[in-house]
Design a protein around this motif. Structure first.
Motif, mmCIF file in Angstrom:
data_model
loop_
_atom_site.group_PDB
_atom_site.id
_atom_site.type_symbol
_atom_site.label_atom_id
_atom_site.label_comp_id
_atom_site.label_asym_id
_atom_site.label_seq_id
_atom_site.Cartn_x
_atom_site.Cartn_y
_atom_site.Cartn_z
ATOM 1 N N ASP A 152 0.968 7.096 -3.024
ATOM 2 C CA ASP A 152 1.259 5.658 -2.981
ATOM 3 C C ASP A 152 -0.013 4.887 -3.337
ATOM 4 O O ASP A 152 -1.079 5.470 -3.558
ATOM 5 C CB ASP A 152 1.884 5.230 -1.643
ATOM 6 C CG ASP A 152 0.989 5.450 -0.438
ATOM 7 O OD1 ASP A 152 -0.233 5.658 -0.628
ATOM 8 O OD2 ASP A 152 1.499 5.422 0.693
ATOM 9 N N CYS A 178 -1.655 9.793 1.747
ATOM 10 C CA CYS A 178 -1.895 8.566 2.510
ATOM 11 C C CYS A 178 -1.751 8.852 4.007
ATOM 12 O O CYS A 178 -1.064 9.794 4.409
ATOM 13 C CB CYS A 178 -0.885 7.510 2.074
ATOM 14 S SG CYS A 178 -1.134 5.905 2.855
ATOM 15 N N GLY A 226 0.807 -1.217 0.000
ATOM 16 C CA GLY A 226 0.000 0.000 0.000
ATOM 17 C C GLY A 226 0.839 1.264 0.000
ATOM 18 O O GLY A 226 0.380 2.323 -0.435
ATOM 19 N N HIS A 227 2.087 1.168 0.458
ATOM 20 C CA HIS A 227 2.900 2.382 0.604
ATOM 21 C C HIS A 227 4.007 2.477 -0.432
ATOM 22 O O HIS A 227 4.976 3.204 -0.264
ATOM 23 C CB HIS A 227 3.416 2.478 2.037
ATOM 24 C CG HIS A 227 2.288 2.348 3.017
ATOM 25 N ND1 HIS A 227 1.241 3.243 3.043
ATOM 26 C CD2 HIS A 227 1.997 1.388 3.919
ATOM 27 C CE1 HIS A 227 0.358 2.842 3.965
ATOM 28 N NE2 HIS A 227 0.793 1.722 4.499
ATOM 29 N N CYS A 246 0.069 7.329 5.880
ATOM 30 C CA CYS A 246 1.482 7.124 6.229
ATOM 31 C C CYS A 246 2.298 8.390 5.988
ATOM 32 O O CYS A 246 3.466 8.451 6.368
ATOM 33 C CB CYS A 246 2.065 5.961 5.433
ATOM 34 S SG CYS A 246 2.365 6.337 3.693
HETATM 35 ZN ZN LIG Z 1 0.926 5.096 2.485
#
Ligand SMILES: [Zn+2]
Length: 336
Positions: free
Chosen positions: A196, A189, A170-171, A191
């Motif tokens: 991403d 995101c 996912g990243h 994060c």
């Molecule tokens: Zn992410």
């Protein structure tokens, strides 16, 4: 009889399955027990053990037949199952910080326990479903849920990485600006990265980025005046019924996956690409459209790469438990 158990510890429920040495699952449907993770390790591990006895009874086996137990949980956790010292959404109780959940369960049950994070467990199930338990194949799985999970299987084994972050797909950053029809979008995101895979291809992305981006382009849409979080959950159903706004959102998600899979094709030259998760728990017609859109979103492929198969992962809600059981079976086979 010697078999393995798979235990998927989720946010609110524990899901169980059993797998015998002929690679047959002894429970087909969801077999759940309440999780109680919020009450900390002591109570949660007791709850897992209690549910295992109930599940074994339901499958018609004795717990003494269980040779190895496979556990999977949401991360972040180390490759060996030590939960993050910083805590996480699913393990909020202070006693979970830095807790070795694999070793804790091993002590509780008195049986060897293997560990995978839930994304990697799902990926292992998707792989096994296509290639069985003795393959040397390579596959990449992307599981679209609240976030974007998944995993990389090479030579039949899960890539866990140095600190448990292998297959954190996912990243992975995408050249998202190459996706048609989203000029000026800012996909941020949780994060912290911009652009991403999860920032465009997840339920979170629909509510946070895609709906706010597309809604003004559809001034008469019924989502106007609705809470964004509520509307986000309706998008899949509306896309399946052909709503143009909802289809546009899913097209962008499919194209993001296409760009991502293109990166994976050129990194691993895999035998299969696999898509799973709530987003594609739909009718066959929509699944076929979504897979075609993934292909449409890929840059042009070399002739040798064009035919790469893209599969839908079946039994989505039992994927974690099944993958955990497959990891346990690998340990059982290595020991005997
Ligand atoms: Zn992410």
């Amino acid at each position: 009889m010697s078999l393995v158990a798979g235990i998927d510890l989720g946010g609110t429920a524990i899901n169980y399955t059993f797998l015998d040495q002929q690679e047959k699952f002894l429970i087909e449907e969801l077999c759940e027990h309440p999780a109680r993770s919020k009450e900390g390790p002591e109570i949660c591990l007791g709850q897992i053990a209690e549910g295992l006895v109930i599940a074994a009874h339901r499958a018609g086996i004795s717990t003494s037949d269980i040779a190895v137990v496979g556990l999977d949980t949401p991360g972040p956790a180390s490759a060996t199952g030590v939960l993050s010292a910083r805590g996480s959404t699913n393990f909020v109780h202070a006693d979970w910080a830095g807790f070795d959940i694999r070793a804790g369960l091993e002590t509780k049950l008195g049986k060897p326990v293997t560990y995978l994070n839930d994304g990697n467990a799902g990926a292992l199930w998707g792989h096994f479903n296509i290639f069985g338990g003795h393959s040397q194949a390579t596959s990449i799985s992307a599981i679209i849920g609240t976030g974007l999970g998944g995993g990389v299987i090479t030579g039949g084994h899960v890539v866990k990485g140095r600190s448990g972050f292998g297959g954190e797909l996912g990243h992975v950053l995408l050249p998202y600006q190459s996706i048609a029809g989203i000029a000026g979008i800012q996909p941020i995101c949780n994060c912290g990265r911009t652009g991403d895979l999860e920032s465009l291809c997840s339920l979170t992305a629909i509510g946070k980025t895609l709906l706010p981006y597309f809604l003004p382009k559809f001034p008469d849409h019924e989502y106007h005046g609705m809470e964004i979080a509520q509307a986000a959950k309706l998008v899949r159903g509306m896309a399946e019924r052909g709503d143009p706004l909802a289809r546009e959102i899913f097209r962008v998600q499919a194209h993001a996956l296409g760009v991502f899979f293109d990166e994976m094709i050129n990194t691993f030259d895999p035998d299969a690409l696999i898509v799973g998760g709530g987003a594609i728990e739909t009718g066959k017609g929509f699944q076929a459209w979504f897979i075609q859109e993934i292909r449409n979103g890929m840059p042009q492929q070399r002739a040798e790469q064009v035919g790469i198969p893209i599969y839908i992962m079946p039994n989505g809600d039992t994927a974690g438990a099944r993958g955990a059981a497959i990891e346990a079976l690998e340990m059982l086979r290595a020991r005997s």
